[in-house]
Enzyme design. Sequence first.
Site, PDB file in Angstrom:
ATOM      1  N   LYS A  68       0.813  -1.227   0.000  1.00  0.00           N
ATOM      2  CA  LYS A  68       0.000   0.000   0.000  1.00  0.00           C
ATOM      3  C   LYS A  68       0.846   1.277   0.000  1.00  0.00           C
ATOM      4  O   LYS A  68       0.444   2.287  -0.591  1.00  0.00           O
ATOM      5  CB  LYS A  68      -0.985  -0.022   1.167  1.00  0.00           C
ATOM      6  CG  LYS A  68      -2.041  -1.116   1.012  1.00  0.00           C
ATOM      7  CD  LYS A  68      -3.094  -1.083   2.102  1.00  0.00           C
ATOM      8  CE  LYS A  68      -4.102  -2.213   1.881  1.00  0.00           C
ATOM      9  NZ  LYS A  68      -5.215  -2.162   2.832  1.00  0.00           N
ATOM     10  N   GLY A 132       0.338   0.836  11.345  1.00  0.00           N
ATOM     11  CA  GLY A 132       0.884   0.583  10.020  1.00  0.00           C
ATOM     12  C   GLY A 132      -0.031   1.114   8.925  1.00  0.00           C
ATOM     13  O   GLY A 132      -0.890   1.964   9.168  1.00  0.00           O
ATOM     14  N   GLY A 133       0.131   0.563   7.717  1.00  0.00           N
ATOM     15  CA  GLY A 133      -0.639   1.040   6.575  1.00  0.00           C
ATOM     16  C   GLY A 133      -2.139   0.876   6.740  1.00  0.00           C
ATOM     17  O   GLY A 133      -2.908   1.737   6.321  1.00  0.00           O
ATOM     18  N   ASN A 154       0.104   1.158  19.696  1.00  0.00           N
ATOM     19  CA  ASN A 154       0.944   0.339  18.844  1.00  0.00           C
ATOM     20  C   ASN A 154       2.081  -0.237  19.677  1.00  0.00           C
ATOM     21  O   ASN A 154       2.489   0.354  20.680  1.00  0.00           O
ATOM     22  CB  ASN A 154       1.512   1.183  17.696  1.00  0.00           C
ATOM     23  CG  ASN A 154       2.163   0.331  16.623  1.00  0.00           C
ATOM     24  OD1 ASN A 154       1.507  -0.518  16.028  1.00  0.00           O
ATOM     25  ND2 ASN A 154       3.443   0.530  16.383  1.00  0.00           N
ATOM     26  N   ARG A 155       2.568  -1.388  19.238  1.00  0.00           N
ATOM     27  CA  ARG A 155       3.694  -2.011  19.950  1.00  0.00           C
ATOM     28  C   ARG A 155       4.887  -1.053  19.995  1.00  0.00           C
ATOM     29  O   ARG A 155       5.556  -0.936  21.002  1.00  0.00           O
ATOM     30  CB  ARG A 155       4.072  -3.320  19.243  1.00  0.00           C
ATOM     31  CG  ARG A 155       4.964  -4.244  20.056  1.00  0.00           C
ATOM     32  CD  ARG A 155       5.167  -5.549  19.334  1.00  0.00           C
ATOM     33  NE  ARG A 155       5.721  -5.316  17.999  1.00  0.00           N
ATOM     34  CZ  ARG A 155       5.272  -5.909  16.894  1.00  0.00           C
ATOM     35  NH1 ARG A 155       4.257  -6.738  16.952  1.00  0.00           N
ATOM     36  NH2 ARG A 155       5.836  -5.667  15.728  1.00  0.00           N
ATOM     37  N   THR A 156       5.135  -0.357  18.877  1.00  0.00           N
ATOM     38  CA  THR A 156       6.167   0.679  18.837  1.00  0.00           C
ATOM     39  C   THR A 156       5.476   2.025  18.988  1.00  0.00           C
ATOM     40  O   THR A 156       4.800   2.495  18.072  1.00  0.00           O
ATOM     41  CB  THR A 156       6.929   0.625  17.492  1.00  0.00           C
ATOM     42  OG1 THR A 156       7.379  -0.709  17.267  1.00  0.00           O
ATOM     43  CG2 THR A 156       8.110   1.579  17.488  1.00  0.00           C
ATOM     44  N   MET A 222     -10.137  -6.059  11.403  1.00  0.00           N
ATOM     45  CA  MET A 222     -10.105  -5.826   9.953  1.00  0.00           C
ATOM     46  C   MET A 222      -9.909  -7.121   9.168  1.00  0.00           C
ATOM     47  O   MET A 222     -10.199  -7.168   7.976  1.00  0.00           O
ATOM     48  CB  MET A 222      -9.006  -4.835   9.601  1.00  0.00           C
ATOM     49  CG  MET A 222      -9.330  -3.414  10.007  1.00  0.00           C
ATOM     50  SD  MET A 222      -8.158  -2.303   9.201  1.00  0.00           S
ATOM     51  CE  MET A 222      -8.496  -0.801  10.100  1.00  0.00           C
ATOM     52  N   TYR A 224     -10.742 -11.241   8.430  1.00  0.00           N
ATOM     53  CA  TYR A 224     -11.986 -12.016   8.411  1.00  0.00           C
ATOM     54  C   TYR A 224     -11.628 -13.491   8.334  1.00  0.00           C
ATOM     55  O   TYR A 224     -10.469 -13.852   8.112  1.00  0.00           O
ATOM     56  CB  TYR A 224     -12.903 -11.598   7.255  1.00  0.00           C
ATOM     57  CG  TYR A 224     -12.302 -11.778   5.885  1.00  0.00           C
ATOM     58  CD1 TYR A 224     -12.472 -12.966   5.165  1.00  0.00           C
ATOM     59  CD2 TYR A 224     -11.560 -10.772   5.283  1.00  0.00           C
ATOM     60  CE1 TYR A 224     -11.921 -13.139   3.905  1.00  0.00           C
ATOM     61  CE2 TYR A 224     -11.001 -10.930   4.027  1.00  0.00           C
ATOM     62  CZ  TYR A 224     -11.178 -12.120   3.339  1.00  0.00           C
ATOM     63  OH  TYR A 224     -10.628 -12.284   2.109  1.00  0.00           O
ATOM     64  N   GLY A 245     -13.905  -8.264   9.467  1.00  0.00           N
ATOM     65  CA  GLY A 245     -13.717  -7.238   8.449  1.00  0.00           C
ATOM     66  C   GLY A 245     -14.268  -7.589   7.073  1.00  0.00           C
ATOM     67  O   GLY A 245     -13.928  -6.913   6.097  1.00  0.00           O
TER      68      GLY A 245
END
Length: 284
Positions: A68, A132-133, A154-156, A222, A224, A245
Amino acid sequence: MTTTDLYCVVGHPVAHSRSPWIHTRFAQLTGQALRYERRLAPLEGFAADLQAFIQAGGRGCNITVPFKLDAAQAAHSHSPRVALAGAANTLVIAADGRIHADNTDGLGLVADITRNAGFAIAGKDVLLIGAGGAAAGVLGPMLEQQPRSITVCNRTAAKAQELVRQHAALANSQKVELQAHEQQGLNGNFDLIINATAASLQGAGIPVPASVLRPGSLAYDMMYGAAAAPFLAWAQAHGATGRDGLGMLVEQAAESFALWRGVRPPSAQVLDELRDVLAREAAA
């Protein structure tokens, strides 16, 4: 003679994608002449693969993991959604080969939550897991629904902070409290929890504590199918409503189809049909 335009979904992996089924069904129901295929692009070869598709007569692409960001960079022009997210999931290819990038992920997510699930986002407290994206693609349209607050975890932590920084002006204009938080030590609870990570695909555990859930919260993954199952089971075990999702997949596809063809397909009908297809496959 009617020409049959060529479209595709590009990813790595891509064999699992339901997009060909969805867009073929959209075309049948709207009387559009098109062919839609899967393309497995090399991890380091997205741009070259895209050019090969255009040379073969391609008129549009859906973009999935992990391309993406590459798709946004490959375009000659892009929508404000792509400019904000830095990520594209839809490419529109003009007759002269010029590429326009858009991102319909957030529109698809909002449509599925508000229309198909009947859940109003306005005035609610939202937790977005991941930076992320996938998260970047939906944060703008989520802010435009004017929830009371959105917390990005987020983990980071630095990635969450950067995503919040990119969207700060939009959040301010929509009067939404937008903040970043580390996944560890996350406190508070939320009306809507959106999992935009691929933790389930990687066999990782649930990335946040159950204390984030309120009774009756909507917990949305998101993913499925099997990938979403652990998150949905966790949500339901703690008194929340789980939703996968699949509706987002169909609704974002409908937005892409409308960009390509200028026709809005009957997405709710196709979502019902696709759920039936998956249920039959699971029972077989």
